[in-house]
Scaffold this active site. Structure first.
Site, short mmCIF file in Angstrom:
data_model
loop_
_atom_site.label_atom_id
_atom_site.label_comp_id
_atom_site.label_asym_id
_atom_site.label_seq_id
_atom_site.Cartn_x
_atom_site.Cartn_y
_atom_site.Cartn_z
N CYS A 2 0.76 -1.26 -0.18
CA CYS A 2 0.01 0.01 0.02
C CYS A 2 0.86 1.21 -0.15
O CYS A 2 2.07 1.32 0.02
CB CYS A 2 -0.81 0.05 1.30
SG CYS A 2 -1.91 -1.52 1.38
N ARG A 27 1.71 2.55 -8.33
CA ARG A 27 1.96 1.32 -7.72
C ARG A 27 0.83 0.38 -7.74
O ARG A 27 0.96 -0.89 -7.27
CB ARG A 27 2.24 1.73 -6.32
CG ARG A 27 3.41 2.28 -5.76
CD ARG A 27 3.38 2.97 -4.45
NE ARG A 27 3.06 1.84 -3.15
CZ ARG A 27 4.14 1.71 -2.68
NH1 ARG A 27 5.52 2.21 -2.71
NH2 ARG A 27 4.17 0.75 -1.70
N TRP A 75 -3.98 -1.52 -1.38
CA TRP A 75 -3.99 -2.62 -2.39
C TRP A 75 -4.65 -4.11 -1.62
O TRP A 75 -3.84 -4.20 -0.46
CB TRP A 75 -2.58 -2.83 -3.29
CG TRP A 75 -2.89 -3.75 -4.26
CD1 TRP A 75 -3.29 -3.22 -5.58
CD2 TRP A 75 -2.55 -5.10 -4.51
NE1 TRP A 75 -3.28 -4.09 -6.63
CE2 TRP A 75 -3.10 -5.22 -5.88
CE3 TRP A 75 -2.06 -5.87 -3.52
CZ2 TRP A 75 -2.88 -6.69 -6.42
CZ3 TRP A 75 -2.06 -7.15 -4.24
CH2 TRP A 75 -2.23 -7.64 -5.45
N ASN A 101 0.97 0.18 5.96
CA ASN A 101 1.62 -0.29 4.79
C ASN A 101 2.27 -1.66 5.45
O ASN A 101 3.48 -1.38 6.38
CB ASN A 101 2.52 0.64 3.92
CG ASN A 101 3.17 -0.25 3.02
OD1 ASN A 101 2.70 -1.29 2.50
ND2 ASN A 101 4.28 0.33 2.23
N GLY A 102 1.96 -2.72 4.91
CA GLY A 102 2.80 -3.95 5.49
C GLY A 102 1.53 -4.74 5.68
O GLY A 102 0.49 -5.03 5.51
N GLU A 481 9.60 -22.35 -16.81
CA GLU A 481 9.31 -21.08 -16.47
C GLU A 481 10.54 -20.30 -16.96
O GLU A 481 10.21 -19.18 -17.35
CB GLU A 481 9.17 -20.96 -15.08
CG GLU A 481 8.99 -19.65 -14.38
CD GLU A 481 7.83 -18.51 -14.96
OE1 GLU A 481 6.87 -19.10 -15.68
OE2 GLU A 481 7.96 -17.29 -14.45
N LYS A 485 10.29 -17.06 -19.32
CA LYS A 485 10.63 -15.75 -19.26
C LYS A 485 11.41 -14.94 -20.38
O LYS A 485 11.43 -14.07 -20.81
CB LYS A 485 11.48 -15.64 -17.88
CG LYS A 485 10.77 -15.74 -16.75
CD LYS A 485 10.25 -14.59 -16.10
CE LYS A 485 8.64 -14.37 -16.51
NZ LYS A 485 7.60 -15.15 -16.05
N GLU A 488 9.33 -14.47 -23.42
CA GLU A 488 8.32 -13.31 -23.11
C GLU A 488 9.15 -11.93 -23.28
O GLU A 488 8.52 -11.07 -24.08
CB GLU A 488 7.74 -13.32 -21.68
CG GLU A 488 6.69 -14.23 -21.32
CD GLU A 488 6.37 -14.25 -19.89
OE1 GLU A 488 4.97 -13.81 -19.62
OE2 GLU A 488 6.97 -14.31 -19.03
N LYS A 603 -0.77 -7.98 -19.21
CA LYS A 603 -0.65 -8.40 -17.71
C LYS A 603 -1.77 -9.20 -17.37
O LYS A 603 -1.64 -10.46 -16.50
CB LYS A 603 -0.53 -7.13 -16.86
CG LYS A 603 -0.49 -7.49 -15.23
CD LYS A 603 1.05 -7.79 -15.15
CE LYS A 603 1.24 -8.54 -13.92
NZ LYS A 603 2.31 -9.39 -13.85
C1 G6P Z 1 -0.54 -13.40 -18.56
C2 G6P Z 1 0.63 -12.87 -17.92
C3 G6P Z 1 1.49 -14.04 -17.35
C4 G6P Z 1 0.52 -14.78 -16.11
C5 G6P Z 1 -0.72 -15.46 -17.23
C6 G6P Z 1 -1.64 -16.08 -16.20
O1 G6P Z 1 -0.16 -14.43 -19.76
O2 G6P Z 1 1.66 -12.27 -18.99
O3 G6P Z 1 2.50 -13.32 -16.43
O4 G6P Z 1 1.33 -15.76 -15.79
O5 G6P Z 1 -1.36 -14.25 -17.84
O6 G6P Z 1 -2.05 -14.85 -15.38
P1 G6P Z 1 -2.98 -14.97 -14.02
O7 G6P Z 1 -3.16 -13.52 -13.45
O8 G6P Z 1 -4.01 -15.83 -14.27
O9 G6P Z 1 -1.72 -15.57 -13.20
#
Ligand code: G6P
Length: 608
Positions: A2, A27, A75, A101-102, A481, A485, A488, A603
């Site tokens: 937050c 943020r 958040w 915050n925390g 994974e 990365k 992507e 995202k």
């Molecule tokens: C998108 C994002 C990924 C994420 C995936 C699943 O492809 O770019 O980074 O892993 O969606 O998203 P979620 O919010 O369900 O973890």
């Protein structure tokens, strides 16, 4: 997670607090609020949604006159993003107001104690215990009450506290959450983030853990945890706003990689009490757990790969078969699922369309559901029978890092919890595994500190056309994974291969100069992967190996080695992924890619 701001001076606080909060918007947040003290009364205004709504509600702060105040962008972690759960929180007598915050790890026990003492809670937040504790300990001395209250807290907190009896004074406290004091002329500030301060001052005092400060318009007095006055040096803030938003890092992705020790600790620590795992929203009995015939994990993208890595721990510890399925496949499959199936749904955003559809499909077949989600109150969290939040804080970079590691950490907790509840773990082994889990944040930090050569290695292995990632068992799950990365963010073709499968085809693609990342961390199987290194080297590959510190044999086979600290192989993936995140990051940087916003990616994928 937050954002907090505070102001005391000789002009109205509310407009300054609102401006400060706007600077924290980047943020991510879901609600906001401010509190201002005037003439012995604290007035509060808070809203779910945007700061613009708060500005509208308070007529840009005009409806809350007063020269000292505190503000917050929330958040959600504990409790949905509603007006009631938004900060500031008030004491029952209206004398105190708090922003935080925390995460307060022992809030459940404190809430019980305070409720028994007659304090009424109006929100579901962990924060509210703080303001009631302050009220309980107040006997006319504001500072004393805050000190006594904070001595009861475990967890992380940066706090701003207002007291109606002390107009013009605010107290700020720091423990494991950022807090900066801004020194003005005839006015002083605090904030969780320098971005909220730089428009007003560039002279700052940085509090350390356990320290707190009393701010008035004319002075700032800093105290250590015993209440003794200490003198802190004044620092100049030299960051631009843009650099400050990223905590001084060049990209959000790097910032989020670096935040992982803290994020993983936040996911784990509140759920481990005195050598016992307690899952806040999941309390199946041994009988209920034993009735689960099969666990299906479903997710998309990195969350799916977190499931692939977590599967090993659940199967090994719980003796229940685990099937990990891509949500986009599961939703159109013919899943063999019924009420004896536990569906674990992983999602950072909680809004991924395919994951939601797969979940609904499985629910219609009778599956019981547990969601492991970051965003509180998201669709998946609401649909699930039970939800465990990952408490990773907002993730801004599109490519997930702390989202993945916190999902995996919660899966590990689930595995240990379920195995222990079903009496499959001898007490000694249970305690040992908990110790291993608790060591993870420190070990991630060691990886971050240890591997200073990664930018150089990224140059060397940035072959431009493709990279292979090989590994077996948990190492293979991490390879998946790691390769994602790389794809992507650097747009380099990367392929994860189960090392034992190389000779069934892929090895034909290995020739002179091919980059291969060989994951040899899992001690049960590392030797086999080391044999695969020999095979690819014989065909001209250049090999960067990942291994556990102390594995000297690998030095003789690979061209370069990245070491990670030792950890039970069941939980290793969460540490092992970190150098691969960094490798992808540095390759992408080398190639001039838009790291935080990779092309064609979103995202949160809310369409099919
Ligand atoms: C998108 C994002 C990924 C994420 C995936 C699943 O492809 O770019 O980074 O892993 O969606 O998203 P979620 O919010 O369900 O973890």
């Amino acid at each position: 997670m937050c954002g907090i701001v505070g102001f005391t001076g000789k002009q109205n606080a509310a407009p300054i607090l609102l401006e400060g909060l706007k600077k924290l918007e980047y943020r991510g947040y879901d609600s906001a609020g401010i509190a201002v003290a005037q003439d012995g009364v604290i007035s509060v205004s808070k809203v779910s949604g945007r700061i613009a709504n708060l500005c509208e509600k308070t007529e840009d702060g005009k409806t809350l006159p007063g020269f000292s105040g505190i503000g917050h962008t929330r958040w959600a972690t504990h409790g949905a993003p509603t007006d009631v759960n938004a900060h500031p929180h008030m004491s029952c007598d209206g004398r105190f107001s708090v922003v935080h915050n925390g995460i307060i790890e022992n809030y459940m026990a404190l809430r019980e104690e305070l409720t028994a003492n007659g304090y009424t809670f109006s929100s579901q937040t962990d924060t509210e215990v703080i303001v009631h504790l302050i009220e309980m300990y107040y006997h006319g001395d504001f500072k004393e009450a805050v000190m006594r209250a904070t001595s009861r807290l475990t967890g992380s907190y940066a706090l701003g506290v207002l007291c109606a009896d002390c107009p013009g004074k605010i107290i700020a406290v720091r423990e494991a959450s950022p807090l900066i004091l801004g020194i003005g002329v005839g006015e002083n500030f605090f904030a969780s983030d320098v971005t909220a301060l730089v428009a007003y001052t560039r002279n700052a005092l940085y509090l350390d853990d356990g320290e707190f400060a009393e701010l008035t318009s004319e002075s700032i007095t800093v105290y250590d945890c015993t209440g003794a006055v200490i003198h802190k040096p004044v620092s100049r803030i030299t960051w631009s706003i843009e650099a400050a938003e990223k905590g001084g890092y060049e990209h959000f992705m790097l910032k989020e990689i670096m935040e992982q020790p803290c994020a993983v600790k936040t996911a784990l620590a509140p759920r481990v009490h005195e050598n016992h795992v307690q899952l806040d929203d999941f309390s199946y009995t041994a009988e209920e757990l034993r009735s689960i015939r099969k666990i299906v994990i479903t997710a998309c993208g990195s969350a799916y790969y977190a499931g692939c890595a977590g599967k090993y721990a659940i199967e090994k510890l719980c003796h229940i078969p685990v099937d990990v399925q891509l949500a986009s496949e599961l939703r159109y499959g013919e899943p063999q699922i019924d009420s004896d199936t536990l569906l674990i749904v992983l999602s950072q955003s909680g809004e991924t369309a395919d994951t939601i559809a797969a979940m609904k499909e499985c629910q219609s077949l009778g599956a019981r559901t547990l969601a492991i989600v970051n965003v509180v109150g998201s669709t998946i969290a609401k649909l699930a029978d039970h939800t465990l939040y990952t408490w990773a804080g907002p993730e801004i970079a599109v490519a997930t890092t702390k989202g993945y590691t916190t999902q995996l950490s919660v899966l590990y907790l689930f595995a240990v919890y379920a195995a222990h509840t079903m009496e499959l773990l001898p007490e000694q082994e249970y305690v040992r595994l908990i110790g291993e889990l608790q060591s993870i944040p420190k070990k991630i930090q060691q990886v971050l500190d240890m591997n200073t050569a990664l930018p150089q290695l990224a140059k060397k292995y940035n072959s431009g056309h493709s990279v292979f990632y090989i590994g077996r068992n948990t190492d293979y799950a991490v390879a998946l994974e790691g390769a994602l990365k790389m794809k992507e963010i650097s747009y380099i073709h990367a392929e994860a291969y189960a090392a034992g499968e190389l000779k069934h085809g892929t090895i034909a693609l290995i020739d002179e100069g091919q980059s291969v990342i060989a994951l040899c961390c899992n001690s049960r199987i590392a030797e086999k992967t080391m044999n695969n290194i020999v095979e690819v080297k014989a065909r001209g590959a250049q090999v960067l190996a990942l291994a556990v510190k102390g594995n000297r044999a690998v030095l003789a086979q690979a061209d370069d080695v990245i070491y990670i600290p030792d950890l039970d192989p069941l939980f290793q993936a969460v540490v092992e992924i970190v150098p691969l995140q960094l490798l992808a990051y540095y390759v992408a940087k080398e190639n001039g890619c838009d790291i935080d916003k990779p092309k064609n990616l979103a995202k949160s994928v809310t369409v099919e």
